[in-house]
Design a protein around this motif. Sequence first.
Motif, mmCIF file in Angstrom:
data_model
loop_
_atom_site.group_PDB
_atom_site.id
_atom_site.type_symbol
_atom_site.label_atom_id
_atom_site.label_comp_id
_atom_site.label_asym_id
_atom_site.label_seq_id
_atom_site.Cartn_x
_atom_site.Cartn_y
_atom_site.Cartn_z
ATOM 1 N N ARG A 76 18.901 16.800 -5.245
ATOM 2 C CA ARG A 76 18.343 17.415 -4.041
ATOM 3 C C ARG A 76 16.810 17.398 -4.062
ATOM 4 N NH1 ARG A 76 22.005 22.940 -4.025
ATOM 5 N NH2 ARG A 76 23.975 21.946 -4.668
ATOM 6 N N ILE A 77 16.251 17.662 -5.238
ATOM 7 C CA ILE A 77 14.792 17.690 -5.349
ATOM 8 C C ILE A 77 14.203 16.309 -5.076
ATOM 9 C CG2 ILE A 77 12.875 18.017 -6.957
ATOM 10 C CD1 ILE A 77 14.590 20.170 -8.341
ATOM 11 N N ALA A 78 14.756 15.279 -5.719
ATOM 12 C CA ALA A 78 14.225 13.928 -5.557
ATOM 13 C C ALA A 78 14.329 13.457 -4.108
ATOM 14 C CB ALA A 78 14.963 12.963 -6.481
ATOM 15 N N LEU A 79 15.459 13.714 -3.479
ATOM 16 C CA LEU A 79 15.650 13.282 -2.095
ATOM 17 C C LEU A 79 14.715 14.029 -1.141
ATOM 18 C CD1 LEU A 79 19.547 13.062 -2.127
ATOM 19 C CD2 LEU A 79 17.967 11.124 -1.966
ATOM 20 N N ALA A 80 14.560 15.335 -1.376
ATOM 21 C CA ALA A 80 13.702 16.145 -0.502
ATOM 22 C C ALA A 80 12.231 15.737 -0.637
ATOM 23 C CB ALA A 80 13.874 17.620 -0.829
ATOM 24 N N ILE A 81 11.802 15.459 -1.877
ATOM 25 C CA ILE A 81 10.404 15.073 -2.106
ATOM 26 C C ILE A 81 10.026 13.850 -1.278
ATOM 27 C CG2 ILE A 81 8.888 14.015 -3.830
ATOM 28 C CD1 ILE A 81 10.036 15.937 -5.885
ATOM 29 N N HIS A 82 10.958 12.918 -1.159
ATOM 30 C CA HIS A 82 10.657 11.662 -0.462
ATOM 31 C C HIS A 82 11.120 11.666 0.993
ATOM 32 C CE1 HIS A 82 9.131 9.571 -3.989
ATOM 33 N NE2 HIS A 82 10.081 10.168 -4.675
ATOM 34 N N GLY A 83 11.549 12.811 1.488
ATOM 35 C CA GLY A 83 11.944 12.895 2.885
ATOM 36 C C GLY A 83 13.147 12.040 3.226
ATOM 37 N N ALA A 84 14.047 11.843 2.265
ATOM 38 C CA ALA A 84 15.221 10.999 2.488
ATOM 39 C C ALA A 84 16.179 11.669 3.468
ATOM 40 C CB ALA A 84 15.933 10.726 1.164
ATOM 41 N N GLN A 85 16.755 10.857 4.346
ATOM 42 C CA GLN A 85 17.715 11.345 5.323
ATOM 43 C C GLN A 85 19.065 10.665 5.117
ATOM 44 O OE1 GLN A 85 17.066 13.802 7.533
ATOM 45 N NE2 GLN A 85 15.013 13.959 6.624
ATOM 46 N N MET A 265 2.152 -3.003 0.020
ATOM 47 C CA MET A 265 2.311 -1.664 0.603
ATOM 48 C C MET A 265 2.595 -0.628 -0.489
ATOM 49 S SD MET A 265 4.712 -2.766 3.835
ATOM 50 C CE MET A 265 5.695 -3.878 2.803
ATOM 51 N N PRO A 266 1.610 -0.265 -1.292
ATOM 52 C CA PRO A 266 1.838 0.748 -2.337
ATOM 53 C C PRO A 266 2.340 2.053 -1.724
ATOM 54 C CG PRO A 266 -0.282 -0.323 -2.625
ATOM 55 C CD PRO A 266 0.222 -0.742 -1.292
ATOM 56 N N TYR A 267 3.238 2.718 -2.450
ATOM 57 C CA TYR A 267 3.832 3.974 -1.981
ATOM 58 C C TYR A 267 3.525 5.033 -3.029
ATOM 59 C CZ TYR A 267 7.571 7.281 -0.664
ATOM 60 O OH TYR A 267 8.283 8.390 -0.301
ATOM 61 N N ASP A 268 2.596 5.937 -2.715
ATOM 62 C CA ASP A 268 2.115 6.883 -3.719
ATOM 63 C C ASP A 268 2.588 8.312 -3.489
ATOM 64 O OD1 ASP A 268 0.687 7.451 -1.473
ATOM 65 O OD2 ASP A 268 -1.291 7.244 -2.393
ATOM 66 N N ARG A 269 3.657 8.493 -2.743
ATOM 67 C CA ARG A 269 4.193 9.837 -2.545
ATOM 68 C C ARG A 269 4.917 10.275 -3.812
ATOM 69 N NH1 ARG A 269 7.560 11.847 2.789
ATOM 70 N NH2 ARG A 269 7.871 14.022 2.163
ATOM 71 N N ALA A 270 4.527 11.411 -4.375
ATOM 72 C CA ALA A 270 5.139 11.959 -5.597
ATOM 73 C C ALA A 270 5.128 10.940 -6.741
ATOM 74 C CB ALA A 270 6.555 12.434 -5.320
ATOM 75 N N PRO A 271 3.948 10.597 -7.281
ATOM 76 C CA PRO A 271 3.868 9.616 -8.380
ATOM 77 C C PRO A 271 4.722 9.987 -9.591
ATOM 78 C CG PRO A 271 1.687 10.093 -7.495
ATOM 79 C CD PRO A 271 2.616 11.087 -6.873
ATOM 80 N N ALA A 272 4.947 11.286 -9.815
ATOM 81 C CA ALA A 272 5.733 11.708 -10.981
ATOM 82 C C ALA A 272 7.170 11.211 -10.920
ATOM 83 C CB ALA A 272 5.712 13.231 -11.096
ATOM 84 N N THR A 273 7.626 10.816 -9.733
ATOM 85 C CA THR A 273 9.004 10.327 -9.592
ATOM 86 C C THR A 273 9.065 8.808 -9.499
ATOM 87 O OG1 THR A 273 8.971 10.486 -7.170
ATOM 88 C CG2 THR A 273 9.639 12.453 -8.386
ATOM 89 N N SER A 274 7.968 8.131 -9.789
ATOM 90 C CA SER A 274 7.940 6.668 -9.633
ATOM 91 C C SER A 274 8.966 5.974 -10.521
ATOM 92 C CB SER A 274 6.539 6.136 -9.929
ATOM 93 O OG SER A 274 6.176 6.386 -11.279
ATOM 94 N N VAL A 279 11.672 -0.749 -8.464
ATOM 95 C CA VAL A 279 10.369 -1.391 -8.684
ATOM 96 C C VAL A 279 9.310 -0.306 -8.594
ATOM 97 C CG1 VAL A 279 8.678 -2.985 -7.709
ATOM 98 C CG2 VAL A 279 11.083 -3.645 -7.815
ATOM 99 N N ASN A 280 8.335 -0.350 -9.492
ATOM 100 C CA ASN A 280 7.290 0.669 -9.496
ATOM 101 C C ASN A 280 6.595 0.726 -8.133
ATOM 102 O OD1 ASN A 280 5.211 2.440 -10.020
ATOM 103 N ND2 ASN A 280 4.466 1.385 -11.833
ATOM 104 N N PRO A 281 6.737 1.835 -7.389
ATOM 105 C CA PRO A 281 6.138 1.901 -6.053
ATOM 106 C C PRO A 281 4.620 1.981 -6.071
ATOM 107 C CG PRO A 281 7.048 4.037 -6.663
ATOM 108 C CD PRO A 281 7.461 3.070 -7.739
ATOM 109 N N LEU A 282 4.040 2.369 -7.215
ATOM 110 C CA LEU A 282 2.587 2.497 -7.310
ATOM 111 C C LEU A 282 1.928 1.147 -7.558
ATOM 112 C CD1 LEU A 282 2.485 5.674 -9.556
ATOM 113 C CD2 LEU A 282 2.423 5.548 -7.064
ATOM 114 N N HIS A 283 2.643 0.267 -8.238
ATOM 115 C CA HIS A 283 2.191 -1.082 -8.581
ATOM 116 C C HIS A 283 0.781 -1.092 -9.161
ATOM 117 C CE1 HIS A 283 2.684 -5.405 -8.628
ATOM 118 N NE2 HIS A 283 1.412 -5.492 -8.289
ATOM 119 N N HIS A 284 0.659 -0.626 -10.390
ATOM 120 C CA HIS A 284 -0.610 -0.718 -11.109
ATOM 121 C C HIS A 284 -0.634 -2.034 -11.872
ATOM 122 C CE1 HIS A 284 -1.774 3.228 -10.015
ATOM 123 N NE2 HIS A 284 -0.801 3.820 -10.679
#
Length: 325
Positions: A76-85, A265-274, A279-284
């Motif tokens: 629930r936490i992971a889905l809510a953090i990313h606004g998953a529907q 298109m880097p995705y940096d919402r909630a980096p702690a859950t990357s 695939v790493n959404p932060l792409h460093h």
Amino acid sequence: MAQRDPHMTTRGPAAPALKGGGWHRLGNALKTTVLLAGLTGLVLVIGQRLGGAQGLMMAGLFAVVMNFGSYWFSDRIALAIHGAQPLSYEQAPWLHEMVERLAARAGMPKPKVYILPTAQPNAFATGRNPSHAAVAVTAGIMDILDRRELEGVLAHEIGHVRNRDTLIGTVAATLAGIISYAAQMLFWFGGSMLSRSDDDEGGGVAGALSNLGLLLLAPIAATLLQLAVSRSREYGADATGAELCGDPDALASALLKMERGAEAMPYDRAPATSHLFIVNPLHHGGVMSLFSTHPPIPERVRRLREMSARMGQRTRGRGGWEYAY
């Protein structure tokens, strides 16, 4: 958006139901146990250094409470953090059927399906066990991958659930977070807790410096242990996913496309859950890639290509899909 009908592609023979895990899965389980024990040990050592026997007890209690919360509420936490529907069956029946078919091959219930409102092509799985699991895909992945490649991605995520990686990743992240929080407490209190403790025990300046060094290095050690857990899990899920869909090349192709998507298109919402994502959404890139929660895409692709070659040899020799282990 989710109703879009991706291009159909021709694929090889359907893979039979996945059976067993063999020594490969057992080895990964033992490796993960050792790494998680190392993280737990760091939590306890820091607690003991901060507050002696009482600190040790409090650190242990805190770790248990945090892991209990992670166990029950991680999905629930992971889905809510990313606004998953939730993605209904009517929105994408073909996607639900794909998930159901792969779950059946893995011998587990069909996970719930969610969609993330982001253009980056990516996906992740969460949940404490196969009976309480969910897979989430981004809106962007529906536009970039064809059905064959998307099936490889979903097979990878279901492989994570089957291998209990979703719970392991959450526990590792929780323990690493506790250690990092302890280091922040040190700087918040200006080291007064440590210096007072060592003066009482006769340790003086040397003891205080020793404790300071421990708390400075502990977060780094925790991060490295967490990275080891995450990277090992990704390789295992790649192999399991390739077995489930019977098409390692599809997953390899999807990884290459998603890597390019993450670069653009880097995705940096909630980096702690990357670490949850395929695939790493932060792409460093560059030196920072050494501290990535994901193994290098070229190495993952190389292993999948080798697995595909072995599958092809067994198919030609025996007239059907045979798995690598």
